[in-house]
Write a protein that holds these residues in place. Structure first.
Motif: not given
Length: 484
Positions: A16-44
């Motif tokens: 369960k702790m490993q699943q929670d850690a994976r979920t947190i990592r997934t949320i973190f990567f999604i957040t970073i990806s969105v925060l990177l993609v939105i400025p790129i799309l806006l810039y384009l």
């Protein structure tokens, strides 16, 4: 049933702790990806808008340059006509000024339309026609200066007007092409102007949705952590109760050790003593069957005594409170050879000890380790050859340790104890260190099956590892890995 549930919880909790850690990592990567993609799309999007705006300006500039270019040609013709009518040479000054600037006009215009093949062709025709028209004007002016009649000059000027009409047609064609491009590019610009706010609003909504998703996910994770914290507290209470039960069990085991070391050993010694006396004093009076049974009785009692001593030695390994100190393994090997001197002499064994290191450990346990390994090599010797025993040492990195070792240090001493004895099949190597395990069924070789178990326990107490390799009748090598 309660114990089974606790074991299941202890197994499921890390998952369960490993699943929670994976979920947190997934949320973190999604957040970073969105925060990177939105400025790129806006810039384009902004970049496309700026590009469309620049293309509109580029088209306007081309139209302006073509207009100026054609106006210069018309102005030159008008200046030449005025000169022919008045004879005033001042009219020719502006014509000469335009003709001097004409190469730069032509270069700038060709550079602007270099991306449009159709306009490049039109510009080449226009440039040729302009130079032809200017050359005709120059020849007409030269004829005027030589006194050619005006009627002839008027005829030439009439032909020049036709050339001027062709030049104007070429200029209008360039205007038409640029006008079509301007219409298309203005549409693109207007489309970006219309959709850019919508695009910004959409990106903002997506960002808000991601933030809400992250907030809800983290909130769910926090609630799950609180629930797990409560479970851990309950399990800690259970573990505390189990600890108290284990302490009581340990006290009972210590009592058993005391009984085994005193109350059991004492009657066993008496059995051996009186059996030996009976064998010496009454051997003649006993029948052959009686002597055989008495011999079996003494052998069984000796074996039980040896087994009891080995069991006590094994149980003491877990409760040994002696502190760890620097231990010279060369001295340990020397003492072990002295202890086994009689067996070494009787078997004509040759023991070779290479320089050994100083390790941090418990001297008594390390003495047990070497004595058991050396005794084992002497015990399982071949009958047709004198024992050859070699003890050597080298260093090895943690990454090169044999599987499935899980090292806690970076460097280890690799101590090898090799012999030329009976050996064993390699596929049974994992059974060597099991309690009461014996691979050889030869009843003439005494043993309890605890000696190598003690070796494994000693090595583990020193945060090390032990393995064995061999082939039948080809000797055996025990590999000991102790941290530096």
């Amino acid at each position: 049933m309660e114990l089974v549930t606790q074991e299941q919880n202890q197994t499921l909790r890390p998952r369960k702790m490993q699943q929670d850690a994976r979920t947190i990592r997934t949320i973190f990567f999604i957040t970073i990806s969105v925060l990177l993609v939105i400025p790129i799309l806006l810039y384009l999007a902004i970049l496309n808008f700026i590009e469309s705006y620049n293309w509109v300006n580029h088209t306007w500039e081309v139209e302006y340059k073509v207009q100026r270019y054609f106006s210069g040609v018309k102005f030159s013709e008008s200046a030449a006509r005025a000169y022919l009518l008045t004879g005033d040479s001042t009219y020719l000054a502006d014509k000469k000024k335009f003709e001097a600037a004409l190469p730069q006009y032509t270069y700038n215009l060709k550079y602007l339309i270099s991306d449009n093949p159709e306009q490049v062709v039109n510009m080449h025709r226009l440039d040729s026609m302009v130079h032809l028209r200017l050359a005709r004007l120059d020849s007409t002016l030269e004829m005027y200066r030589k006194g050619v009649p005006m009627a002839v000059l008027e005829h030439r000027m009439a032909g020049g007007r036709r050339m001027m009409m062709m030049t104007e047609q070429l200029a209008n064609e360039m205007f038409r092409v640029e006008s079509e491009l301007l219409t298309k590019r203005e549409q693109d610009r207007d489309r970006y102007i219309r959709f850019l706010p919508i695009y910004l609003v959409a990106l903002t909504i997506v960002l808000l949705m991601v933030v809400v998703f992250i907030f809800l996910s983290l909130q769910r994770q926090l609630k799950e952590r609180e629930r797990m914290q409560q479970q851990l507290e309950e399990q800690n209470r259970d573990l505390l109760e189990q600890k108290l039960a284990l302490e009581n069990t340990n006290e009972e085991l210590e009592s058993f050790n005391y009984i085994a070391s005193h109350d059991l050993k004492e009657p066993l010694r008496k059995i051996l003593t009186f059996s030996s006396m009976l064998q010496k004093q009454e051997q003649q009076q006993l029948s052959e069957r009686g002597n055989f049974n008495l011999h079996k009785l003494i052998s069984a009692a000796q074996r039980m005594q040896l087994l009891l001593e080995d069991l006590l030695a094994y149980t003491r390994l877990g409760s040994d409170t002696n502190p760890s100190v620097p231990v010279d393994l060369n001295e340990v090997a020397r003492q072990v050879q002295e202890n086994l001197a009689e067996q070494i002499t009787q078997s004509h064994a040759q023991v070779t000890v290479h320089p050994l290191p100083v390790v941090t450990g418990i001297a008594f346990q390390l003495n047990q380790l070497f004595e058991n390994l050396l005794s084992n090599a002497l015990k399982y010797r071949r009958s047709d050859i004198a024992p050859q025993i070699e003890i050597s040492c080298s260093t090895v990195a943690a990454a090169n340790l044999p599987a499935p070792a899980h090292p806690n240090h970076t460097q280890y001493f690799h101590i090898a104890v090799a012999d030329n004895g009976m050996g064993f099949p390699q596929e049974f190597a994992h059974k060597l260190f099991q309690l009461f395990s014996r691979l050889h069924n030869n009843k003439e070789i005494s043993g309890t099956g605890i000696g190598l178990t003690i070796c494994k326990k000693v090595v583990e107490n020193h945060q090390g590892f032990i393995t064995a390799e061999s082939k039948s009748d080809c000797g055996a090598t025990f590999h000991i890995f102790l941290p530096q």
